[in-house]
Design a protein around this motif. Structure first.
Motif, mmCIF file in Angstrom:
data_model
loop_
_atom_site.group_PDB
_atom_site.id
_atom_site.type_symbol
_atom_site.label_atom_id
_atom_site.label_comp_id
_atom_site.label_asym_id
_atom_site.label_seq_id
_atom_site.Cartn_x
_atom_site.Cartn_y
_atom_site.Cartn_z
ATOM 1 N N ASP A 155 0.864 -1.177 0.000
ATOM 2 C CA ASP A 155 0.000 0.000 0.000
ATOM 3 C C ASP A 155 0.905 1.233 0.000
ATOM 4 O O ASP A 155 1.927 1.256 0.699
ATOM 5 C CB ASP A 155 -0.852 0.032 1.285
ATOM 6 N N THR A 160 -3.833 0.933 -3.084
ATOM 7 C CA THR A 160 -3.648 -0.256 -2.246
ATOM 8 C C THR A 160 -2.826 -1.301 -3.004
ATOM 9 O O THR A 160 -2.728 -1.257 -4.232
ATOM 10 C CB THR A 160 -5.005 -0.870 -1.894
ATOM 11 N N ARG A 233 -5.857 8.058 -1.728
ATOM 12 C CA ARG A 233 -5.402 6.692 -2.004
ATOM 13 C C ARG A 233 -6.542 5.896 -2.630
ATOM 14 O O ARG A 233 -7.634 5.792 -2.081
ATOM 15 C CB ARG A 233 -4.967 5.987 -0.719
ATOM 16 N N TYR A 235 -8.589 2.695 -3.628
ATOM 17 C CA TYR A 235 -8.799 1.335 -3.112
ATOM 18 C C TYR A 235 -9.858 0.560 -3.900
ATOM 19 O O TYR A 235 -10.059 -0.625 -3.673
ATOM 20 C CB TYR A 235 -9.175 1.371 -1.623
ATOM 21 N N SER A 373 -8.524 -2.274 7.199
ATOM 22 C CA SER A 373 -7.804 -3.323 6.474
ATOM 23 C C SER A 373 -8.276 -4.668 6.994
ATOM 24 O O SER A 373 -8.104 -4.971 8.169
ATOM 25 C CB SER A 373 -6.289 -3.185 6.698
#
Lengths: 431, 79
Positions: A155, A160, A233, A235, A373
């Motif tokens: 990550d 990810t 980020r 994902y 997570s």
């Protein structure tokens, strides 16, 4: 005309014998080794190389004057051979099946293309170069993926590890215009990352709305259809797929088969091309109901993808053990089998078909936690479903069984047991 | 055999009767199934029936299989 052989080689060799030139194809395009054999067996020591001419445009006159030429890109030489040299070379060829000479043909084969089809050698070479280039790029892509898989994924601020491993970050596809159903604990409709997204919802759990009181459904939808978190980020795999959130598992994470089937009926009737089901049980024998539904879904151009299960050493449970439902196991970021991921069962079709990222998978979850997570074949499954949506976007033909075939054909082979990982790690469309 | 022992069941309709699933539902109802949901696309009828009537229900024309309505679980969670 029964006295004439019908195969062309013999019939066409006659006029070529006078010119005496032959096309010698080198094994594995190994020109140096091939030329060494030509030197030894046919006393041919120097030939002009097409590579020495501008744009490789060696013309036929030059070739004639020199008694031949070598075409390094093609991996062939055109040479003049007298009967002795030809016999010697033919003998070398037939004596050593693995030798430097792959084949010796009369030159006519070459001219046929040049003259009859109007294709120059330069054109053919360009064609060959283009094909070589495509092949090299494809191989480089696979090599890069294999090399990356060997060194593992992480990550980082951009994405990810799972999106890198599945090469979702390398694909231009978004799943736009594809309807992807996630049948799970529902969805947190308040999650800020999904503002503005088109989300179709339905609950098949009596007394509970689609609102996700567990977090699992929001996590799976995040992986399959989400986009980026508050820090940028990424994902989610299919960032523009139309989300169909069906609540078939209650807020405690469990649900009846009747509710799950109702959700499947809803998803298929809604025109979903992909159904993701991160749920199941530990029963190793397939269910008739799920198998029939899988078949009927495929006939309606809908692919059902389900989690293999987390009860290793137990084998794939229902519904993933249905032959008509794609079963997904889990690997970690170092391309090791997840310790919990179920292997293939003994019942027909009860095998793991492929794997997805399923350990330490960062995704959205219900508020106020927002992100988490998690581990599970549940996390691997929406990776595969999202990638399926990307492939479905590439062509309207990529539906149902064709989509299944594509996913398995394009998977990245892993050095792990097939009974645990099937054909390997799911991979996104390259463009 | 306790008649009162009612269980939830999943009835799979065979391919030949898919288009006529409502008739199958009626026959199942007459044979003792309390139909809760008819799903014509996937060819499934969900309902409840006394355990003692299952064999009888399986013999209804258009029925491929009758299975228990099993509970399923989410396959993932926190590290």
């Amino acid at each position: 005309m029964t006295d004439h052989p019908t195969f062309s080689a013999s019939a066409t060799r006659e006029p070529e014998r006078t010119s005496g030139r032959f096309v010698v194809t080198f094994r594995d395009d190994d020109v140096a080794k091939g030329m060494a054999t030509l030197a030894k067996r046919a006393a041919i020591r120097s030939l002009p190389s097409a590579a020495d001419f501008t744009d490789s445009a060696l013309d036929m006159t030059q070739l004639s004057a020199a008694g031949g030429a070598v075409f390094p890109t093609l991996g062939v030489a055109v040479v003049t051979l007298d009967d002795d040299a030809l016999s010697s070379l033919m003998a070398a060829h037939s004596d050593d099946a693995d030798g430097a000479i792959l084949d010796i043909e009369p030159e006519r084969m070459f001219y046929a293309l040049t003259d009859d089809a109007g294709l120059s050698l330069a054109y053919l070479q360009g064609y060959r170069d283009a094909a070589d280039n495509l092949y090299e790029r494809a191989r480089a892509s696979v090599d890069a993926a294999t090399a990356a898989a060997a060194s593992g994924f992480f990550d980082d601020a951009q994405s990810t590890w799972g999106l890198k491993a599945t090469r979702a970050v390398n694909s231009q596809r978004t799943g736009s215009a594809i309807k992807l159903a996630v049948l799970d604990t529902g969805f947190d409709l308040q999650h800020p990352d999904f503002r503005g997204r088109r989300i179709v919802t339905a609950s098949f759990v009596s007394g509970q709305t689609v609102q996700d009181g567990h977090g699992h459904g929001t996590h799976c939808i995040g992986t399959s259809c989400g986009s980026t978190d508050g820090s940028g980020r990424r994902y989610g795999v299919a960032q523009k797929a139309t989300i169909h959130a069906g609540k078939v598992l209650a807020d405690n994470g469990s649900g009846s088969t009747s509710g799950i089937l109702a959700g499947m009926e809803w998803a298929i009737n809604s025109g979903c091309q992909v159904i993701s089901m991160s749920l199941g049980n530990t029963v190793s024998t397939p269910s008739t109901a799920y198998e029939k539904i899988g078949q009927r879904a495929l006939q309606k151009r809908c692919l059902i993808i389900a989690a293999a299960g987390n009860h290793r050493p137990g084998t794939v449970g229902q519904p993933a053990n249905s032959p008509s439902i794609l079963a997904v196991g889990a690997v970690d970021s170092q391309m090791r089998l997840a310790s919990f991921s179920c292997g293939s069962g003994n019942a027909g079709g009860a095998n793991v078909d492929l794997v997805g990222p399923g350990v330490a998978v960062y995704s959205s979850t219900k508020l106020p936690t927002r992100y988490a997570s998690w581990n599970g074949t549940s996390m691997a499954t929406p990776h595969v479903a999202g990638v399926a949506a990307l492939w479905a976007q590439t062509s309207a033909a990529n539906r149902g069984a064709a989509l299944w075939q594509l996913l398995t054909a394009r998977a990245l082979r892993l050095p792990l047991a097939a009974r645990d990982v099937g054909v390997g790690l799911v991979q996104s469309p390259p463009t | 055999m306790d008649e009162a022992q009612v269980q939830s069941v999943i009835v799979t309709i065979d391919d030949a009767h898919l288009a006529d699933i409502q008739s199958v539902a009626h026959r199942l109802g007459a044979a003792g199934l309390q139909v809760s949901r008819v799903m014509s696309t996937i060819g499934i009828i969900a309902g409840r029936a006394p355990a003692s009537s299952i064999a009888h229900l399986k013999a209804v024309r258009g029925v491929l299989e009758i299975e228990a309505d099993r509970e399923m679980h989410a396959f993932g969670g926190a590290e």
